[in-house]
Design a protein around this motif. Sequence first.
Motif, PDB file in Angstrom:
ATOM      1  N   UNK A   1      38.465   1.505 -21.460  1.00  0.00           N
ATOM      2  CA  UNK A   1      37.802   2.682 -20.890  1.00  0.00           C
ATOM      3  C   UNK A   1      36.649   3.130 -21.786  1.00  0.00           C
ATOM      4  N   UNK A   2      35.542   3.520 -21.179  1.00  0.00           N
ATOM      5  CA  UNK A   2      34.352   3.941 -21.924  1.00  0.00           C
ATOM      6  C   UNK A   2      33.969   5.361 -21.523  1.00  0.00           C
ATOM      7  N   UNK A   3      33.760   6.207 -22.514  1.00  0.00           N
ATOM      8  CA  UNK A   3      33.253   7.558 -22.279  1.00  0.00           C
ATOM      9  C   UNK A   3      31.871   7.669 -22.907  1.00  0.00           C
ATOM     10  N   UNK A   4      30.922   8.192 -22.143  1.00  0.00           N
ATOM     11  CA  UNK A   4      29.557   8.333 -22.621  1.00  0.00           C
ATOM     12  C   UNK A   4      29.258   9.776 -22.998  1.00  0.00           C
ATOM     13  N   UNK A   5      28.507   9.946 -24.066  1.00  0.00           N
ATOM     14  CA  UNK A   5      28.077  11.274 -24.495  1.00  0.00           C
ATOM     15  C   UNK A   5      26.589  11.448 -24.233  1.00  0.00           C
ATOM     16  N   UNK A   6      26.221  12.532 -23.541  1.00  0.00           N
ATOM     17  CA  UNK A   6      24.832  12.767 -23.156  1.00  0.00           C
ATOM     18  C   UNK A   6      24.309  14.070 -23.759  1.00  0.00           C
ATOM     19  N   UNK A   7      22.993  14.122 -23.969  1.00  0.00           N
ATOM     20  CA  UNK A   7      22.361  15.327 -24.490  1.00  0.00           C
ATOM     21  C   UNK A   7      22.453  16.468 -23.474  1.00  0.00           C
ATOM     22  N   UNK A   8      22.272  17.707 -23.994  1.00  0.00           N
ATOM     23  CA  UNK A   8      22.548  18.898 -23.197  1.00  0.00           C
ATOM     24  C   UNK A   8      21.305  19.645 -22.716  1.00  0.00           C
ATOM     25  N   UNK A   9      20.120  19.171 -23.083  1.00  0.00           N
ATOM     26  CA  UNK A   9      18.930  19.840 -22.597  1.00  0.00           C
ATOM     27  C   UNK A   9      18.410  20.940 -23.488  1.00  0.00           C
ATOM     28  N   UNK A  10      18.628  20.831 -24.803  1.00  0.00           N
ATOM     29  CA  UNK A  10      18.136  21.840 -25.742  1.00  0.00           C
ATOM     30  C   UNK A  10      17.060  21.254 -26.648  1.00  0.00           C
ATOM     31  N   UNK A  11      16.149  20.484 -26.065  1.00  0.00           N
ATOM     32  CA  UNK A  11      15.168  19.775 -26.882  1.00  0.00           C
ATOM     33  C   UNK A  11      14.203  20.747 -27.563  1.00  0.00           C
ATOM     34  N   UNK A  12      13.963  20.477 -28.828  1.00  0.00           N
ATOM     35  CA  UNK A  12      13.055  21.289 -29.643  1.00  0.00           C
ATOM     36  C   UNK A  12      11.932  20.437 -30.221  1.00  0.00           C
ATOM     37  N   UNK A  13      12.250  19.196 -30.596  1.00  0.00           N
ATOM     38  CA  UNK A  13      11.337  18.347 -31.358  1.00  0.00           C
ATOM     39  C   UNK A  13      10.501  17.460 -30.427  1.00  0.00           C
ATOM     40  N   UNK A  14       9.181  17.491 -30.644  1.00  0.00           N
ATOM     41  CA  UNK A  14       8.243  16.609 -29.949  1.00  0.00           C
ATOM     42  C   UNK A  14       7.293  15.973 -30.961  1.00  0.00           C
ATOM     43  N   UNK A  15       7.807  15.646 -32.123  1.00  0.00           N
ATOM     44  CA  UNK A  15       6.995  15.107 -33.213  1.00  0.00           C
ATOM     45  C   UNK A  15       6.407  13.749 -32.837  1.00  0.00           C
ATOM     46  N   UNK A  16       5.236  13.446 -33.394  1.00  0.00           N
ATOM     47  CA  UNK A  16       4.587  12.158 -33.128  1.00  0.00           C
ATOM     48  C   UNK A  16       5.359  11.009 -33.764  1.00  0.00           C
ATOM     49  N   UNK A  17       5.929  11.261 -34.944  1.00  0.00           N
ATOM     50  CA  UNK A  17       6.643  10.194 -35.656  1.00  0.00           C
ATOM     51  C   UNK A  17       7.813  10.783 -36.414  1.00  0.00           C
TER      52      UNK A  17
END
Length: 496
Positions: free
Chosen positions: A293-309
């Motif tokens: 059995x496989x359980x996947x973990x996904x992000x929650x939509x609280x993005x802050x970072x948009x750095x170039x690198x």
Amino acid sequence: MEEKKVTIKLKRHLWEDERADRRRQNRLITMIVALMLVAGSLGFIVGRMEGIGNTQVETISHKRTKLERMQNIMNHKWYFSSMIDEVDQKMMDKAYYGMTSFEEDKHTSYMSQEEVELFTSHIDMGFVGIGVQYSEDNGSFVVQKVFKDSPAEKAGVLAGDVFIKVDGVSLEGLTSEEISKMVKGMKGTVVSIEFLRQGNPIIIDITRDEVNNTAYGYMLDEDTGYLEIYSFGSETGKETGVYLEDLNQKGMKNLIIDLRDNGGGYLNTLVDVASHFLQEDTLVIKQVYSNGHVENGYTKGNRIVYADRIVILINHQTASAAEVLALSLKEQYPNTILVGEKSYGKGTVQTTEYFEDGSALKYTTSKWTSPNGIWVNDLGGIEPDVAVKLHDYFYLKVPNLEESSSYEVDSVSDYAKVAQYALDYLGYQVLRKDGYFDVYFKDTLNQYKLEHNLETDGILNRKTLDSIISSVRKNINSDKKNDAQLMKAMEIIDGL
């Protein structure tokens, strides 16, 4: 890496007389036998009682009789039993330790109440105090870091402030540990600290509170932010968010994430932190169980970072949740580069179940893989894109030198070896680094002592070794140019 905690009940019994001891002893032995049978089973318990015949009953009875006899002997015939407090409970703890110890899985273990408290505090890195990190500098203690939202920050303490007095008591001649005990205290109490700021004494009253210090961040230059994550504790998602918001406000275009010496932490916190970097519903981790059995973990939509690198620093102590974050960003955040050394390689997930007496069982439930299916156990760790080693001193295990012990010419010890490597790092002339204390090392040691106001007696003792180690910490923390891995990260950011 830890999953959500579950509490189950287990009543601790105390024995007051021989009869009660015998009765309760039987209950505990029954439990041990049952757990032993579960631990030795190759399949799952499906809730059916069919198939338990006389042979199994006789086996259980035999094991129970054997355990009863052993516990009776240890209680009443063993010479040392009368010299050990709560010998019954200690025997039970040893049984639990043995039941959960397997060479195949060093991360599953029983923990006593005391060990649980240490384990939790190690991950959360929490305490009641004022929220600063300081270091010794030629007898003075200087604030290096003031943590966000801490009592110290709210009261106006700044990096560079020098401790002078605590509650009117001079700190001259005290150790770092002694000062820490004076500064910490009960939540809600006030500590009055006198600092020296730019040559002027100031007194700041600070109300002690709970402090979480699993992360710290600041701008390295006008474009590059630096975020250090020490552990994935229960509040790390919130802490990293506060620092990242602050870095954005200061104009961050590129980011260096320092995961060196981060041993991991909680699974839900990992997802919280990754959510600051990736779009909502982005796959972060796969948990694979023994039944497939496989359980996947996904992000929650609280993005802050948009750095170039992004450049991520890793080393041989980067493990578990820290490795998940490194791989997840490497695979899914554009222009992410790993710098440093091969990571630890811990690819399993543990759950901690707490018992009513405060003890707990931490056991492996699954393995984890990256979004692309990489399992670090197969690799023995994550290889960096750019390998950079630090000075050899940083790979030594620093032993604890007893207060009463000392070493001089014509002796051999690990303490001398550590001092030799440390002094070599600090730029002193060291002719040998094998732990042998020769006359040339004596001269080097005396040179260091003279420059640091220590008695030039040619002796390596606890005070001298602590001073040398403190000098190394100050050197690498106060001047980032001494951190070869960080310097390489900045070169990459600058496109060199």
